[in-house]
Design a protein around this motif. Structure first.
Motif, mmCIF file in Angstrom:
data_model
loop_
_atom_site.group_PDB
_atom_site.id
_atom_site.type_symbol
_atom_site.label_atom_id
_atom_site.label_comp_id
_atom_site.label_asym_id
_atom_site.label_seq_id
_atom_site.Cartn_x
_atom_site.Cartn_y
_atom_site.Cartn_z
ATOM 1 N N MET A 269 10.270 16.343 -3.756
ATOM 2 C CA MET A 269 11.660 16.015 -3.471
ATOM 3 C C MET A 269 11.782 15.119 -2.236
ATOM 4 O O MET A 269 12.497 14.104 -2.250
ATOM 5 C CB MET A 269 12.458 17.302 -3.265
ATOM 6 N N VAL A 270 11.087 15.488 -1.158
ATOM 7 C CA VAL A 270 11.140 14.691 0.070
ATOM 8 C C VAL A 270 10.619 13.279 -0.183
ATOM 9 O O VAL A 270 11.208 12.285 0.265
ATOM 10 C CB VAL A 270 10.325 15.378 1.188
ATOM 11 N N ASN A 271 9.523 13.177 -0.914
ATOM 12 C CA ASN A 271 8.924 11.878 -1.222
ATOM 13 C C ASN A 271 9.905 10.998 -2.007
ATOM 14 O O ASN A 271 10.103 9.819 -1.689
ATOM 15 C CB ASN A 271 7.644 12.098 -2.026
ATOM 16 N N GLY B 39 1.342 9.548 -5.131
ATOM 17 C CA GLY B 39 1.786 10.858 -4.660
ATOM 18 C C GLY B 39 2.755 11.518 -5.627
ATOM 19 O O GLY B 39 2.685 12.729 -5.858
ATOM 20 N N SER B 40 3.679 10.725 -6.202
ATOM 21 C CA SER B 40 4.638 11.285 -7.159
ATOM 22 C C SER B 40 3.928 11.797 -8.408
ATOM 23 O O SER B 40 4.240 12.890 -8.900
ATOM 24 C CB SER B 40 5.672 10.216 -7.543
ATOM 25 N N MET B 41 2.973 11.029 -8.916
ATOM 26 C CA MET B 41 2.224 11.461 -10.092
ATOM 27 C C MET B 41 1.398 12.702 -9.781
ATOM 28 O O MET B 41 1.320 13.636 -10.592
ATOM 29 C CB MET B 41 1.313 10.332 -10.578
ATOM 30 N N ALA B 42 0.793 12.740 -8.591
ATOM 31 C CA ALA B 42 0.013 13.917 -8.199
ATOM 32 C C ALA B 42 0.907 15.153 -8.109
ATOM 33 O O ALA B 42 0.513 16.251 -8.521
ATOM 34 C CB ALA B 42 -0.679 13.662 -6.861
ATOM 35 N N CYS B 43 2.130 14.976 -7.583
ATOM 36 C CA CYS B 43 3.066 16.105 -7.487
ATOM 37 C C CYS B 43 3.423 16.634 -8.871
ATOM 38 O O CYS B 43 3.498 17.851 -9.077
ATOM 39 C CB CYS B 43 4.331 15.675 -6.743
ATOM 40 N N VAL B 44 3.648 15.724 -9.816
ATOM 41 C CA VAL B 44 3.978 16.140 -11.184
ATOM 42 C C VAL B 44 2.832 16.958 -11.783
ATOM 43 O O VAL B 44 3.039 18.052 -12.332
ATOM 44 C CB VAL B 44 4.279 14.921 -12.067
ATOM 45 N N ILE B 45 1.621 16.425 -11.674
ATOM 46 C CA ILE B 45 0.455 17.091 -12.261
ATOM 47 C C ILE B 45 0.206 18.443 -11.609
ATOM 48 O O ILE B 45 -0.013 19.460 -12.291
ATOM 49 C CB ILE B 45 -0.790 16.191 -12.142
ATOM 50 N N ILE B 46 0.240 18.494 -10.277
ATOM 51 C CA ILE B 46 -0.027 19.744 -9.569
ATOM 52 C C ILE B 46 1.083 20.758 -9.836
ATOM 53 O O ILE B 46 0.826 21.954 -10.026
ATOM 54 C CB ILE B 46 -0.176 19.484 -8.056
ATOM 55 N N PHE B 47 2.347 20.286 -9.862
ATOM 56 C CA PHE B 47 3.474 21.180 -10.111
ATOM 57 C C PHE B 47 3.351 21.842 -11.488
ATOM 58 O O PHE B 47 3.490 23.065 -11.619
ATOM 59 C CB PHE B 47 4.790 20.401 -10.019
ATOM 60 N N ALA C 209 0.832 -1.207 0.000
ATOM 61 C CA ALA C 209 0.000 0.000 0.000
ATOM 62 C C ALA C 209 0.867 1.258 0.000
ATOM 63 O O ALA C 209 0.537 2.259 -0.651
ATOM 64 C CB ALA C 209 -0.932 -0.009 1.214
ATOM 65 N N SER C 210 2.000 1.208 0.724
ATOM 66 C CA SER C 210 2.891 2.368 0.779
ATOM 67 C C SER C 210 3.515 2.648 -0.582
ATOM 68 O O SER C 210 3.662 3.817 -0.976
ATOM 69 C CB SER C 210 3.996 2.130 1.816
ATOM 70 N N TYR C 211 3.889 1.589 -1.304
ATOM 71 C CA TYR C 211 4.473 1.797 -2.635
ATOM 72 C C TYR C 211 3.438 2.379 -3.588
ATOM 73 O O TYR C 211 3.749 3.261 -4.392
ATOM 74 C CB TYR C 211 5.004 0.475 -3.183
ATOM 75 N N LYS C 212 2.198 1.905 -3.472
ATOM 76 C CA LYS C 212 1.121 2.456 -4.285
ATOM 77 C C LYS C 212 0.906 3.930 -3.952
ATOM 78 O O LYS C 212 0.721 4.775 -4.856
ATOM 79 C CB LYS C 212 -0.171 1.662 -4.043
ATOM 80 N N ALA C 213 0.957 4.259 -2.659
ATOM 81 C CA ALA C 213 0.806 5.657 -2.242
ATOM 82 C C ALA C 213 1.964 6.503 -2.763
ATOM 83 O O ALA C 213 1.769 7.657 -3.163
ATOM 84 C CB ALA C 213 0.738 5.739 -0.716
ATOM 85 N N TYR C 214 3.177 5.929 -2.773
ATOM 86 C CA TYR C 214 4.341 6.658 -3.292
ATOM 87 C C TYR C 214 4.160 6.974 -4.778
ATOM 88 O O TYR C 214 4.409 8.115 -5.205
ATOM 89 C CB TYR C 214 5.606 5.825 -3.073
ATOM 90 N N LYS C 215 3.742 6.002 -5.561
ATOM 91 C CA LYS C 215 3.543 6.230 -6.990
ATOM 92 C C LYS C 215 2.435 7.248 -7.236
ATOM 93 O O LYS C 215 2.594 8.156 -8.069
ATOM 94 C CB LYS C 215 3.203 4.908 -7.694
#
Length: 265
Positions: free
Chosen positions: A245-247, A212-220, A204-210
């Motif tokens: 970056m932290v993620n 979250g990273s995609m959400a950061c890209v889109i929002i950024f 579940a954590s790896y899924k959350a990491y992926k």
């Protein structure tokens, strides 16, 4: 054989990636050009004024709504979970006991999920309230004080409900350890989980990491492009970039640490 396979996969991926880059570059250029026009400036100013007035009006009420919604939802699912657990204790059939146990666990998981969603939403709108605190004090002091009171009291109630939920889970699983009031709760809780539960947490954590990273890209990217119109400066994009970056760094560091531990076995 591997080189040929790699080249084939790269060519296949580039068929989508290169057109995607061209479209994004073209879209960014068009947005940049349009943002310099007077009409775009007027539209952005109207949208900004509307959003500011709208958020100023709804934020105190949304804080109250989400806090109350989180508490009510948590109470409903907690009572359902507790009832299913009592039904499990009253039954002598192992299959029925297993069914009641799963139902109780599912209700407690839903309780934590929905309460977290409401809490985060309340925090977002409370941040808006804090942003306009001077205007609220001058023009809507009563509304501000009620929202503040509900927010503070609601957070204490939320912690109490979380504690009840964790205590019930510990009753259902005597091997579980940890208190929600302990700053090292997450670590102690993970250490008390069995291998299957840890695997579930890691997956579940790896899924959350992926995600979250995609959400950061889109929002950024969205914040970067919208800054042409609304001229809110680089801070929002920088904040998202810092989280991104932290993620990423925390994931990479932990991955390298685990790789070293594997090699030393």
């Amino acid at each position: 054989m591997n080189n040929a396979t790699n080249k084939k996969e790269n060519r296949k991926a580039l068929r989508f990636f290169i057109p995607f880059l061209i479209v994004m570059a073209f879209g960014g250029g068009v947005i940049g050009v349009l943002s310099t026009t007077d009409s775009a400036s007027r539209v952005s100013q109207r949208i900004t004024s509307f959003l500011e007035a709208f958020m100023y009006f709804v934020s105190p009420y949304m804080v109250i709504i989400f806090i109350l919604a989180g508490i009510i939802t948590a109470l409903i699912y907690y009572r359902r979970g507790k009832k299913e657990y009592k039904n499990m204790l009253d039954s002598d059939d192992e299959d029925i006991q297993d069914m009641f146990y799963r139902n109780a666990d599912c209700n407690l998981a839903k309780m934590m999920t929905y309460m977290s969603i409401c809490d985060i939403s309340a925090f977002i709108f409370f941040a808006v309230v804090v942003t306009y605190i001077r205007q609220y004090v001058e023009n809507n002091l009563d509304t501000y004080l009620i929202a503040l009171l509900v927010f503070v009291v609601g957070n204490f109630i939320r912690m109490r409900l979380q504690q009840l939920s964790v205590d019930l889970i510990k009753t259902m699983n005597p091997g579980k350890k940890g208190s929600v009031f302990d700053l090292r709760f997450q670590k102690k809780w993970e250490e008390s989980c069995d291998e299957m539960e840890k695997f579930q947490i890691y997956k579940a954590s790896y899924k959350a990491y992926k995600t979250g990273s995609m959400a950061c890209v889109i929002i950024f990217v969205s914040l970067l492009l919208l800054s042409f119109f609304f001229d809110y400066g680089p801070l929002p994009a920088m904040a998202v970039g810092a989280i991104w970056m932290v993620n990423t760094v925390s994931y990479c560091r932990e991955s390298m640490k685990l790789e070293k531990e594997k090699l030393n076995l």
